[in-house]
Design an enzyme around this catalytic site. Structure first.
Site, PDB file in Angstrom:
ATOM      1  N   ARG A 163       0.826  -1.216   0.000  1.00  0.00           N
ATOM      2  CA  ARG A 163       0.000   0.000   0.000  1.00  0.00           C
ATOM      3  C   ARG A 163       0.856   1.259   0.000  1.00  0.00           C
ATOM      4  NH1 ARG A 163      -3.295  -0.279   5.019  1.00  0.00           N
ATOM      5  NH2 ARG A 163      -1.419  -1.328   5.720  1.00  0.00           N
ATOM      6  N   ASN A 170      -6.057  -2.971   2.221  1.00  0.00           N
ATOM      7  CA  ASN A 170      -6.004  -4.415   2.401  1.00  0.00           C
ATOM      8  C   ASN A 170      -7.424  -4.941   2.550  1.00  0.00           C
ATOM      9  OD1 ASN A 170      -3.199  -4.621   2.394  1.00  0.00           O
ATOM     10  ND2 ASN A 170      -3.024  -4.520   4.605  1.00  0.00           N
TER      11      ASN A 170
END
Length: 89
Positions: free
Chosen positions: A20, A38
């Site tokens: 990320r 996520n």
């Protein structure tokens, strides 16, 4: 060239490897907007908006990062949204 928006689900070794943060860094450097998060099933979900060529560069950059192993991606085009940045959720 017009902007597009993609909903992308990444499968593989994509959680716990800095995915990320790498995605956000690259997206911001390419002046893309959207978000990345996520998912509960071990995948990473992203919505990204901008020029298609820049989205392609983002995907290539993520795939080249150490520790990240993308087995496959599911992608679909979705309507554009009004936003001004790329965020981690």
């Amino acid at each position: 060239m017009a902007d597009i928006r993609k909903h992308i689900v990444f499968h593989g070794q994509v959680q716990g490897v800095g995915f990320r943060y790498s995605a956000a860094y690259l997206a911001r450097s390419l002046e893309l907007t959207g978000w990345v998060t996520n998912a509960w099933d071990g995948t990473v979900v992203m919505e990204v908006q901008g020029r298609e060529s820049r989205i392609d560069k983002l995907l290539q950059g993520i795939n080249a990062r150490p520790f990240i192993t993308i087995d496959w991606i599911d992608t679909k085009s979705i309507p554009l949204e009004t936003e001004s940045s790329f965020n981690i959720r």
